[in-house]
Motif scaffolding. Structure first.
Motif, mmCIF file in Angstrom:
data_model
loop_
_atom_site.group_PDB
_atom_site.id
_atom_site.type_symbol
_atom_site.label_atom_id
_atom_site.label_comp_id
_atom_site.label_asym_id
_atom_site.label_seq_id
_atom_site.Cartn_x
_atom_site.Cartn_y
_atom_site.Cartn_z
ATOM 1 N N ASP A 72 0.855 -1.188 0.000
ATOM 2 C CA ASP A 72 0.000 0.000 0.000
ATOM 3 C C ASP A 72 0.892 1.241 0.000
ATOM 4 O O ASP A 72 1.362 1.698 1.039
ATOM 5 N N GLY A 73 1.146 1.757 -1.183
ATOM 6 C CA GLY A 73 2.070 2.871 -1.351
ATOM 7 C C GLY A 73 1.659 4.111 -0.568
ATOM 8 O O GLY A 73 2.493 4.797 0.016
ATOM 9 N N LYS A 74 0.356 4.383 -0.560
ATOM 10 C CA LYS A 74 -0.127 5.555 0.188
ATOM 11 C C LYS A 74 0.174 5.418 1.671
ATOM 12 O O LYS A 74 0.546 6.377 2.338
ATOM 13 N N ALA A 75 -0.023 4.206 2.184
ATOM 14 C CA ALA A 75 0.238 3.983 3.613
ATOM 15 C C ALA A 75 1.731 4.125 3.910
ATOM 16 O O ALA A 75 2.115 4.738 4.913
ATOM 17 N N LEU A 76 2.575 3.598 3.016
ATOM 18 C CA LEU A 76 4.024 3.726 3.216
ATOM 19 C C LEU A 76 4.438 5.192 3.233
ATOM 20 O O LEU A 76 5.267 5.615 4.036
ATOM 21 N N LYS A 77 3.843 5.955 2.311
ATOM 22 C CA LYS A 77 4.181 7.372 2.209
ATOM 23 C C LYS A 77 3.722 8.125 3.459
ATOM 24 O O LYS A 77 4.475 8.901 4.051
ATOM 25 N N ARG A 78 2.485 7.840 3.855
ATOM 26 C CA ARG A 78 1.965 8.536 5.031
ATOM 27 C C ARG A 78 2.798 8.193 6.273
ATOM 28 O O ARG A 78 3.087 9.070 7.090
ATOM 29 N N MET A 79 3.204 6.943 6.395
ATOM 30 C CA MET A 79 4.004 6.564 7.571
ATOM 31 C C MET A 79 5.336 7.311 7.595
ATOM 32 O O MET A 79 5.775 7.750 8.649
ATOM 33 N N LEU A 80 5.969 7.456 6.428
ATOM 34 C CA LEU A 80 7.235 8.191 6.449
ATOM 35 C C LEU A 80 7.003 9.666 6.759
ATOM 36 O O LEU A 80 7.801 10.300 7.447
ATOM 37 N N GLU A 81 5.911 10.204 6.264
ATOM 38 C CA GLU A 81 5.585 11.599 6.613
ATOM 39 C C GLU A 81 5.352 11.745 8.113
ATOM 40 O O GLU A 81 5.797 12.716 8.738
ATOM 41 N N ILE A 82 4.649 10.780 8.678
ATOM 42 C CA ILE A 82 4.399 10.844 10.126
ATOM 43 C C ILE A 82 5.719 10.798 10.897
ATOM 44 O O ILE A 82 5.949 11.581 11.821
ATOM 45 N N ILE A 83 6.605 9.883 10.488
ATOM 46 C CA ILE A 83 7.902 9.775 11.173
ATOM 47 C C ILE A 83 8.667 11.095 11.069
ATOM 48 O O ILE A 83 9.048 11.690 12.080
ATOM 49 N N ALA A 84 8.859 11.572 9.845
ATOM 50 C CA ALA A 84 9.707 12.751 9.640
ATOM 51 C C ALA A 84 9.070 14.003 10.246
ATOM 52 O O ALA A 84 9.731 14.789 10.927
ATOM 53 N N ASN A 85 7.788 14.168 10.009
ATOM 54 C CA ASN A 85 7.164 15.420 10.432
ATOM 55 C C ASN A 85 6.832 15.434 11.918
ATOM 56 O O ASN A 85 6.692 16.511 12.515
ATOM 57 N N SER A 86 6.723 14.258 12.527
ATOM 58 C CA SER A 86 6.611 14.221 13.991
ATOM 59 C C SER A 86 7.979 14.460 14.625
ATOM 60 O O SER A 86 8.085 15.187 15.616
ATOM 61 N N ASP A 87 9.006 13.860 14.046
ATOM 62 C CA ASP A 87 10.358 14.155 14.537
ATOM 63 C C ASP A 87 10.634 15.654 14.475
ATOM 64 O O ASP A 87 11.337 16.208 15.322
ATOM 65 N N ALA A 88 10.066 16.291 13.449
ATOM 66 C CA ALA A 88 10.296 17.726 13.243
ATOM 67 C C ALA A 88 9.721 18.580 14.371
ATOM 68 O O ALA A 88 10.141 19.719 14.569
ATOM 69 N N GLN A 89 8.765 18.047 15.105
ATOM 70 C CA GLN A 89 8.202 18.815 16.235
ATOM 71 C C GLN A 89 9.296 19.226 17.204
ATOM 72 O O GLN A 89 9.396 20.394 17.602
ATOM 73 N N ALA A 90 10.102 18.257 17.614
ATOM 74 C CA ALA A 90 11.196 18.569 18.538
ATOM 75 C C ALA A 90 12.352 19.245 17.804
ATOM 76 O O ALA A 90 13.004 20.130 18.349
ATOM 77 N N ALA A 91 12.574 18.857 16.551
ATOM 78 C CA ALA A 91 13.741 19.372 15.814
ATOM 79 C C ALA A 91 13.671 20.884 15.608
ATOM 80 O O ALA A 91 14.695 21.553 15.607
ATOM 81 N N PHE A 92 12.463 21.407 15.403
ATOM 82 C CA PHE A 92 12.341 22.837 15.100
ATOM 83 C C PHE A 92 11.725 23.646 16.237
ATOM 84 O O PHE A 92 11.407 24.827 16.062
ATOM 85 N N LEU A 93 11.572 23.029 17.421
ATOM 86 C CA LEU A 93 11.027 23.779 18.564
ATOM 87 C C LEU A 93 11.910 24.977 18.895
ATOM 88 O O LEU A 93 11.428 26.055 19.225
ATOM 89 N N ARG A 94 13.220 24.759 18.784
ATOM 90 C CA ARG A 94 14.133 25.856 19.068
ATOM 91 C C ARG A 94 13.859 27.073 18.177
ATOM 92 O O ARG A 94 13.781 28.200 18.648
ATOM 93 N N GLU A 95 13.712 26.832 16.878
ATOM 94 C CA GLU A 95 13.482 27.934 15.939
ATOM 95 C C GLU A 95 12.096 28.544 16.153
ATOM 96 O O GLU A 95 11.909 29.755 15.985
ATOM 97 N N TYR A 96 11.169 27.712 16.522
ATOM 98 C CA TYR A 96 9.813 28.183 16.829
ATOM 99 C C TYR A 96 9.854 29.157 18.004
ATOM 100 O O TYR A 96 9.222 30.210 17.984
ATOM 101 N N ARG A 97 10.647 28.814 19.008
ATOM 102 C CA ARG A 97 10.764 29.691 20.185
ATOM 103 C C ARG A 97 11.587 30.931 19.862
ATOM 104 O O ARG A 97 11.381 31.997 20.445
ATOM 105 N N MET A 98 12.513 30.778 18.933
ATOM 106 C CA MET A 98 13.362 31.903 18.542
ATOM 107 C C MET A 98 12.517 32.989 17.900
ATOM 108 O O MET A 98 12.541 34.134 18.316
ATOM 109 N N ASP A 99 11.742 32.610 16.879
ATOM 110 C CA ASP A 99 10.829 33.548 16.223
ATOM 111 C C ASP A 99 9.983 32.798 15.207
ATOM 112 O O ASP A 99 10.369 32.659 14.045
#
Lengths: 443, 443
Positions: free
Chosen positions: B289-316
């Motif tokens: 299921d290609g759509k499911a594979l794609k969505r799972m990678l988006e979830i992984i990367a974009n959830s990881d991004a929550q912590a990864a960019f918190l610093r910049e979010y707090r910066m401005d």
């Protein structure tokens, strides 16, 4: 205005109330902290860098911020393990290779705390790159002849010694929970990757976790919220009589000494007395080979270290501890096949342990084999920590008990991945009777 | 002494031979490179920072090194994607938040290349924090009306345009392989975590991978060896007649345009002609299921991004692209439950795909849906890349073919985790007939 004495001894939450309403200035607070450090540093040796003039100038700058614009950690002193880069202080990673290294930028976590108004006090002692288990001469504040535990030795010792209310650390096997137990303070190792490790020295990409020390559950909560830790649902308020706790001795139980044996039993007794259901849960039999679990985590971390320390190896391998040189040279002869097997095996265990955690309010499990050992050479064993680190599960240490030599000793509370707020809520509820009746008192 | 003309157009391996035996100086080489860039930069716009004076002073310093002490990359020019910190150049991450940011230190990979004697030339254009798919005005050297692909746009364009023989990039979904295909060059995305990402901006801890661009397989090998990539066994020499290749169209095959359709067919035809057994292997049905594979990678990367960019979010946070702000705010409403499920699912797939890879000499699979699209706004789709990134498998791009509009188009060769040297060996063997007969020529 009445200025309380011993400001240095306040928790972050206590001092924050005084700072926010201008009962005290950050400068007054900083002076109190610096006085405590001056009094105690020759014994505890927690700091690798601390510049009182820098601290005071930062404190005065914080005092200039109008009350309405102050951050959620306004003026609170924070100790930074010297594996996290700092823009205004040297970062030396416990390594002669980086003597006097001035990175000129903050790690992600340090920056987030600065934006929250923290007073970044100084850098604390770590073992070399967090990856060795000896070296530092930092002592345990409760007995200078004993280790404070590593690798986050300085941050734990400074918090335990009332030199600073909050300390930052990292854990690859047991580098947060173990020193918290040896020094008798609280610690939180959040879910893997819930807080960014960017800008801190990497040991193992797959398990390195950022965490923090404090002297109260309220303070752990304060820091967790600054890092925006969130669960899928708001944690419900905990009623002890409705709580069910899984007591898991783990396959490492043969490492437990009399102190931990007694602590686990006492924890169960106290919790049961307060209406908590405590059920001993055995480790799933297919994962009950403790030696195999330990070896797999060593393979993961020490294979990750091959790439992590290649830079330092190329810089000057003669200045690396032989252990770290051995990682890069793969002197243990780990195969890549073993490496992917270990990675996949831990990955396959994670959903299973999440499910176990979901069946209970929390898991309680040992934090250490026993009290801090005598001597400064051996910084203690991570036997009871590495499994949870490898499982990426959040862990809170509750420092409730006392060992045979009067040293502190605590237990770990564990939840499923990304149940960090739940873990904070249940740990707070469990910690109340445990801290009241366990024996250890945080002065 | 005869100095070859067009030094800038040489591959790293070619120029290294001239530099090592003093046929040319690094300064002469640098002047040639700088001339090429000056001639072309107004069209290609690959660089975000390049200081000719700094380049020349570094070149002269390299020329001072006695021949016996020169590193394995002595004097070779390297372009650095501007998400990797550099001690002597600004590092801006494609973000207005970091305009003029001077980190004062090198990322791990940049430092290792410097120790090897590389001439670190300058910083190349990236999308904002590598995490958006538009923005840069870098053009495709083969058609300025087309995108070079992102996020490693500048490094790929600079290498393709003969401005520099080696370029560094990163991949979270398709940020190395896609621009390599669009610009007609070789690229390698090594096994996840085989090369340290320390000191580069984090997007997703679980999938961010460091990699590199070059104009020859020999050059990919050169760089891989500098980073000490090793398999369990030395790769055996490849005899095409003994090689068995799995052709995997993946569940994303419906995204393949006529260019990729033809390229895959042509690749199979050429390889078969040279005695390679090419077997079409279907994706395991439970993962189809290609759509499911794609969505799972988006979830992984974009959830990881929550912590990864918190610093910049707090910066401005007002200076963050709305996409990145959305990651931190979790505007997609990913649950933590979905997040651990996606992590565990990809983890469970890894040993299965390693096994498939182990049954063959290599896997060949599309690199892109088709040629580089027209326009600079859409930097193309990572549809054929994210699966292998999520699987942590090493990938090499071979730029052998031409699409309907005369633009380059290549295919990916994939191996099991930590079979990087094997992948280099088999890719070199496969690339020879493919590059000779496929149609695309690297000038």
């Amino acid at each position: 205005m009445l200025v309380p004495t011993r400001l240095y001894s306040l928790t972050a939450s206590q001092v924050l109330r005084l700072l926010k309403n201008d009962t005290i200035t950050v400068e007054q607070y900083a002076l109190s902290i610096l006085g405590r450090i001056e009094e105690r540093d020759s014994i505890v040796k927690a700091w690798t860098y601390l510049d009182p003039q820098l601290v005071l100038s930062q404190a005065r700058a914080l005092d200039q911020i109008p009350p309405g614009q102050r951050g959620p950690l306004h003026g609170v002193a924070v100790a930074v393990k010297d594996v996290m880069n700092t823009k205004d202080m040297p970062t030396q990673f416990g390594s002669p290779l980086y003597e006097g290294n001035q990175p000129g930028f903050d790690s992600s976590a340090v920056a987030i705390l600065r934006y929250a108004g923290a007073l970044i006090l100084g850098k604390t002692v770590t073992t070399e790159f967090t990856a060795t288990n000896m070296g530092p001469n930092t002592t345990n504040p409760h007995d200078p002849n004993r280790t404070p535990g590593g690798s986050s030795a300085g941050s734990a010792a400074a918090v335990a010694d009332l030199q600073v209310p909050l300390g930052l650390g990292t854990q690859t096997a047991g580098s947060l929970i173990r020193p918290a137990s040896f020094t008798g303070i609280f610690a939180m190792k959040p879910t893997f990757n819930a807080i960014s490790t960017e800008g801190q020295k990497t040991y193992s990409v797959n398990v390195d976790t950022f965490g923090f020390f404090a002297r109260s559950m309220e303070d752990l909560q304060l820091v967790a919220d600054i890092f925006a830790l969130k669960d899928d649902e708001l944690p419900s308020s905990v009623i002890l009589k409705d709580a069910r706790v899984a007591l898991i001795k783990t396959p490492m139980w043969d490492k437990a000494g009399p102190g931990t044996d007694a602590a686990m039993e006492k924890a169960a007794t106290i919790l049961k007395k307060h209406g908590v259901k405590v059920e001993e849960v055995s480790f799933p039999p297919e994962y009950s080979d403790g030696k195999a679990l330990k070896r797999m985590l060593e393979i993961i971390a020490n294979s990750d270290a091959q790439a992590a320390f290649l830079r330092e190896y190329r810089m000057d391998k003669t200045k690396l501890d032989p252990i770290i040189r051995g990682f890069v040279e793969n002197s243990a002869n780990y195969t890549r096949k073993e490496r992917v097997q270990a990675l996949d095996r831990y990955a396959s265990m994670r959903p299973i342990f999440d499910e176990i955690a979901a069946d209970f309010s929390a898991i309680i499990t040992p934090s250490v084999p026993d009290e801090a050992p005598l001597g400064l050479d051996d910084m203690g064993s991570p036997a009871f920590n590495f499994i949870w680190t490898g499982l990426h599960m959040p862990v809170i240490h509750i420092p409730a008990f006392i060992g045979a030599h009067g040293m502190p000793l605590g237990i770990s509370v564990v939840a499923g991945r990304f149940f960090d707020q739940h873990l904070l809520a249940i740990s707070k509820a469990l910690s109340e009777p445990l801290m009241a009746e366990g024996g250890w008192k945080i002065s």
